[in-house]
Design a protein around this motif. Structure first.
Motif, mmCIF file in Angstrom:
data_model
loop_
_atom_site.group_PDB
_atom_site.id
_atom_site.type_symbol
_atom_site.label_atom_id
_atom_site.label_comp_id
_atom_site.label_asym_id
_atom_site.label_seq_id
_atom_site.Cartn_x
_atom_site.Cartn_y
_atom_site.Cartn_z
ATOM 1 N N ASP A 259 0.870 -0.982 -0.204
ATOM 2 C CA ASP A 259 0.021 0.031 0.116
ATOM 3 C C ASP A 259 1.222 1.429 0.281
ATOM 4 O O ASP A 259 0.116 2.572 0.453
ATOM 5 N N HIS A 260 2.078 0.812 -0.237
ATOM 6 C CA HIS A 260 3.209 1.942 -0.349
ATOM 7 C C HIS A 260 3.998 2.090 -1.856
ATOM 8 O O HIS A 260 5.175 1.364 -1.933
ATOM 9 N N VAL A 261 3.853 3.135 -2.721
ATOM 10 C CA VAL A 261 4.972 2.652 -3.851
ATOM 11 C C VAL A 261 5.721 3.730 -4.076
ATOM 12 O O VAL A 261 5.061 4.897 -3.864
ATOM 13 N N ASP A 262 6.580 3.790 -4.507
ATOM 14 C CA ASP A 262 8.126 5.053 -4.664
ATOM 15 C C ASP A 262 7.698 4.952 -6.335
ATOM 16 O O ASP A 262 8.164 3.913 -6.801
ATOM 17 N N THR A 263 8.474 5.821 -6.300
ATOM 18 C CA THR A 263 8.190 6.306 -7.924
ATOM 19 C C THR A 263 8.907 7.502 -7.990
ATOM 20 O O THR A 263 9.455 8.518 -6.988
ATOM 21 N N ALA A 264 9.105 8.582 -8.717
ATOM 22 C CA ALA A 264 9.614 9.639 -9.520
ATOM 23 C C ALA A 264 9.145 9.742 -11.471
ATOM 24 O O ALA A 264 9.391 8.831 -12.060
ATOM 25 N N GLN A 265 9.196 10.400 -11.756
ATOM 26 C CA GLN A 265 8.705 11.154 -12.730
ATOM 27 C C GLN A 265 9.615 10.316 -13.710
ATOM 28 O O GLN A 265 9.660 10.063 -15.533
ATOM 29 N N PHE A 266 11.222 10.750 -13.521
ATOM 30 C CA PHE A 266 11.861 10.464 -14.555
ATOM 31 C C PHE A 266 12.444 8.438 -14.292
ATOM 32 O O PHE A 266 13.614 7.900 -15.077
#
Length: 298
Positions: free
Chosen positions: A47-54
């Motif tokens: 229930d926790h997802v880490d992302t970035a636009q790059f």
């Protein structure tokens, strides 16, 4: 996933083993497979997802947007401080200036299809491992926190985190209200024990990147350690699982975001929430000498 393997992050209680979405870009040629993998993670309790636009020049955020349509309770954390640069020597460029931070938040909002991002981490560029800022990208912390605080006041982000910061920077940032810190930290790379302790005292989540060391030249690997391999054999787990489980045992504010493009590895990563390490095993692992993570990655 054990109910005891939950902790506070950005004002919510979530599983302490989340998912780092960077590896989804390896499935760029099969979007359906990327969506299926992330949906499987949610089914398994993530229930926790880490992302970035790059990550994949927006591809990863697009995949997350597809999954969010049926999993609206996911805590999405993204990071700013760098933008995609597909034609560059590495696929990102620093974007540390206040106007760039605001633009990056807006880009993430559009790509994710959100009105509000629960957590935005400011990726500083004044320490390794990673690219160091120079010239116009040398930006003062106060100016960066001012724009992120404004975005929080506007309701566009829910909480502010920091990444790749020093103890001094964290102390200076505390009045702004910091929800988490993402620094390189692992069993073999424990440069930041003082930061971890400060986070624990202040109720700030500690979300390590490179949780197993790294595959980059000069970075040690947790899975190469004889004591880790011995513990894995004795307990019936993989060395990687032992390294991740050690982090969960290190402090109650530790949250993990291991990434993978494999469903089997995903299940193995999430299983570490239920691994118990006895005092003897922990003592053997704690005795492993730590090495510096002060390595340039490009």
């Amino acid at each position: 996933m054990s109910s005891t393997a939950r902790g506070a992050l950005a004002g919510r209680t979530v599983s302490r083993v989340g998912y780092g979405a960077m590896q989804l870009e390896r499935l760029h040629g099969d979007r359906a497979a990327a969506v299926a993998l992330l949906r499987r993670a949610v089914e398994l309790g993530v229930d926790h997802v880490d992302t970035a636009q790059f990550y994949g020049n927006g591809f990863v955020n697009g995949v997350i947007r597809d999954v969010l349509r049926s999993a609206e309770d996911l805590l999405i954390a993204t990071k700013v401080g760098a933008d995609p640069d597909p034609g560059g020597p590495i696929p990102l460029r620093l974007a540390q200036r206040p106007e760039e931070l605001r633009a990056s938040v807006e880009d993430n909002l559009r790509a994710l299809g959100l009105d509000r991002i629960p957590l935005v981490n400011l990726r500083r560029a004044d320490r390794r491992p990673g690219v160091l800022a120079e010239g116009a990208q040398l930006v003062g912390l106060d100016d960066q926190l001012a724009v992120l605080t404004a975005l929080r006041d506007e309701g566009k982000i829910g909480a502010i985190g920091l990444s790749a910061v020093t103890l001094d920077v964290l102390r200076r940032a505390l009045p702004a209200g910091i929800a988490c810190v993402q620094n390189a930290y692992s069993l073999v790379g424990r440069d930041d024990e003082d930061l971890l302790e400060l986070c624990l005292a202040e109720g700030i989540a500690w979300v390590p990147f490179f949780p197993l060391g790294g595959d980059f030249p000069g970075l040690p690997k947790v899975t190469d350690e004889p004591a880790v391999r011995a513990a894995a054999q004795a307990l019936g787990h993989t060395p990687a699982q032992i390294g991740l489980a050690w982090l969960l045992h290190r402090a109650p504010n530790v949250h993990l975001i291991p990434g993978t493009a494999s469903a089997a590895h995903l299940e193995a990563n999430l299983a570490v929430a239920d691994i118990e390490l006895d005092d003897e095993t922990l003592a053997a692992l704690d005795a492993i000498p730590a090495r510096s993570m002060d390595v340039s990655l490009g």
